[in-house]
Every structure is written in C-alpha cells, then in structure tokens.
Motif scaffolding. Sequence first.
Motif, mmCIF file in Angstrom:
data_model
loop_
_atom_site.group_PDB
_atom_site.id
_atom_site.type_symbol
_atom_site.label_atom_id
_atom_site.label_comp_id
_atom_site.label_asym_id
_atom_site.label_seq_id
_atom_site.Cartn_x
_atom_site.Cartn_y
_atom_site.Cartn_z
ATOM 1 N N LEU A 187 -33.973 18.047 23.340
ATOM 2 C CA LEU A 187 -34.020 16.864 24.202
ATOM 3 C C LEU A 187 -33.948 17.236 25.685
ATOM 4 O O LEU A 187 -34.572 16.585 26.523
ATOM 5 N N SER A 188 -33.204 18.288 25.998
ATOM 6 C CA SER A 188 -33.135 18.711 27.404
ATOM 7 C C SER A 188 -34.483 19.243 27.872
ATOM 8 O O SER A 188 -34.883 19.028 29.024
ATOM 9 N N LYS A 189 -35.216 19.923 26.998
ATOM 10 C CA LYS A 189 -36.567 20.379 27.346
ATOM 11 C C LYS A 189 -37.499 19.185 27.516
ATOM 12 O O LYS A 189 -38.317 19.139 28.451
ATOM 13 N N ALA A 190 -37.392 18.214 26.609
ATOM 14 C CA ALA A 190 -38.260 17.038 26.675
ATOM 15 C C ALA A 190 -37.998 16.224 27.927
ATOM 16 O O ALA A 190 -38.919 15.631 28.505
ATOM 17 N N ALA A 191 -36.739 16.195 28.378
ATOM 18 C CA ALA A 191 -36.395 15.424 29.578
ATOM 19 C C ALA A 191 -37.133 15.952 30.803
ATOM 20 O O ALA A 191 -37.433 15.193 31.740
ATOM 21 N N LEU A 192 -37.434 17.242 30.825
ATOM 22 C CA LEU A 192 -38.128 17.848 31.963
ATOM 23 C C LEU A 192 -39.591 17.416 32.057
ATOM 24 O O LEU A 192 -40.227 17.629 33.078
ATOM 25 N N GLU A 193 -40.124 16.814 30.964
ATOM 26 C CA GLU A 193 -41.528 16.397 30.957
ATOM 27 C C GLU A 193 -41.758 15.130 31.767
ATOM 28 O O GLU A 193 -42.902 14.779 32.067
ATOM 29 N N GLY A 194 -40.694 14.383 32.059
ATOM 30 C CA GLY A 194 -40.831 13.210 32.910
ATOM 31 C C GLY A 194 -41.423 11.985 32.242
ATOM 32 O O GLY A 194 -41.958 11.108 32.932
ATOM 33 N N ASP A 195 -41.350 11.897 30.914
ATOM 34 C CA ASP A 195 -41.856 10.727 30.193
ATOM 35 C C ASP A 195 -40.680 10.069 29.483
ATOM 36 O O ASP A 195 -40.306 10.467 28.378
ATOM 37 N N PRO A 196 -40.074 9.048 30.093
ATOM 38 C CA PRO A 196 -38.864 8.447 29.503
ATOM 39 C C PRO A 196 -39.118 7.775 28.156
ATOM 40 O O PRO A 196 -38.220 7.724 27.310
ATOM 41 N N THR A 197 -40.330 7.250 27.949
ATOM 42 C CA THR A 197 -40.632 6.603 26.660
ATOM 43 C C THR A 197 -40.685 7.639 25.550
ATOM 44 O O THR A 197 -40.128 7.437 24.463
#
Length: 267
Positions: free
Chosen positions: A76-86
């Motif tokens: 989830l921390s890696k995904a948060a860096l993608e900038g897509d909150p949805t």
Amino acid sequence: MTEPLSMDAGAATVSKPVTFDRWLEHFRANPAHHRLIEADIEWDARSNLDEPTRQAFINSFQRFELGESGDGKRLLSKAALEGDPTYLAALELLVREEQKHSALFRRGLDHLEAPSLKAHWSDAAFTVLRRALGLRTELGLFLIVESVSMGYFTALAERAPDPVLRGIGLRIASDEQDHIRFQIDRLRQGFRDTPRAGRMLIGLAWGVIAGGAAAVLALDHGPALRACGLSPARYWRQAMVGFRRASRSVLANPGAEPMGPLAKDYR
C-alpha cells in the motif's frame, strides 16, 4: 517447460484511460455477497474425514492461512506513491479481503480441530522476494500466484469431501476471480508504454516463475488436491493454462478495455 507468451501484433488497442471507480464500488459492496455465501456454510457441522484426508487439508490450510495473513503495508505504501487515491482505496479493500481469506482458512482449521502455523519456508521466501520489488513487479508476482492458485480454490469449492471446506473454497474462489481481473486492469495500465519486445521478455520471465510457483503448490498441497480428485500433474497443467490466460490479458494488448469486476448478487 512453459510456452512463450504469444503476442498478436495486429491486436487492437483501445487506449482508454483506466479508472478504478467501478472497482472501488465493487469492493465496497462485496461484503454483502460474502454474507450470502457464508450464510450457507454449516460452520458447526462435525468433520467426518478420515485421518489421512483430514491431515492433508490441515497441512494445506495452514500454509494458505499463513500466506493470506499479511497486512499489505509495504504494498500500500508503494501504491500511495502512484498518486491515484481511487486505486489506493480499492487496493486497501482488496487487502482486507485477502485478510478475510486468512480468517476463513483459520475457521477451516478450527473445523478440522487443528492450529495455525507460525511460519513456513514458502511464505518466507515469497515475502522476501516481493518486498524487494517495485509496485508493478510486485503486482505481477501477485497475478502469477493468484492465477496459478485459482485451480486449487475451484477444486476445493467443487470437490472437497467436506461441505464446510467446499463452502470456504467457494467463498475464496469468488473473490479471487475478481482479484485477478483487478490486477490485470492495473498491470495493463503499467505496461501501456512498454515496447512489445520488452513485454515479450517479461512474459517469458513470468512463465518461469509461474511454472515454479505451480510446482511448489502441487508438491506442497498434493494430498489435498488428490482428495479433491485432482492429481498434482493435472493441477499443474491447468494452473499454467490459467496463468497464460492472465499474462496474455496483460501483456499482449495492455491498451485493451478494462475488465472490471464480474457481476455479483448483493441481495
């Protein structure tokens, strides 16, 4: 020996932007579908399995329970860096579903009157490998594992010699078929700008990993597979068919229309 990924150079590309609103709506509504399936499971029924079959499912459920129990914080921390909150919100709900799978396997172990495992080498190896990867590669690894495991969950749902275990298999298989589709949608987005030759090389690498993962599952869970009427060799072949279907869905035409979730009954 795995087949190389086949790329169709003439495949049409849709090139629509991928959004995850439908997925977020799906994951938010999915607990209602979970309750429908779980309501049909007779959790208090006694198991009438003979001892060798009971032990086969104990060993199998212990390993799956351990593998599904992670909190997903690093992912989830890696995904948060993608900038897509949805996408991040949908992924958080997917992680919760995987944790519920761990709880279902624990309930299965309670039904079989057996404890959980504290550790297993296959789970430790997978955890070390995925933590060293970037988001796209880690999601690719999850797609491989989920696609080769799907045949086990389907066999459990359809042919396990115990109604509680069949209910658990149905409940998990219902989620996993959508988890695979979710990973495909996200990975298509990640591979849209990757040249065809690069995608072919990635497909070959995925095939090697998938063949090994399917072999480990066939060996580790062989007695449980046999109890469901599926030989390890047949399982391996079916697992590789499922993997190739999933990998081609990502790599052959990453600009294709998003798959989206399957229709569900949320009554």
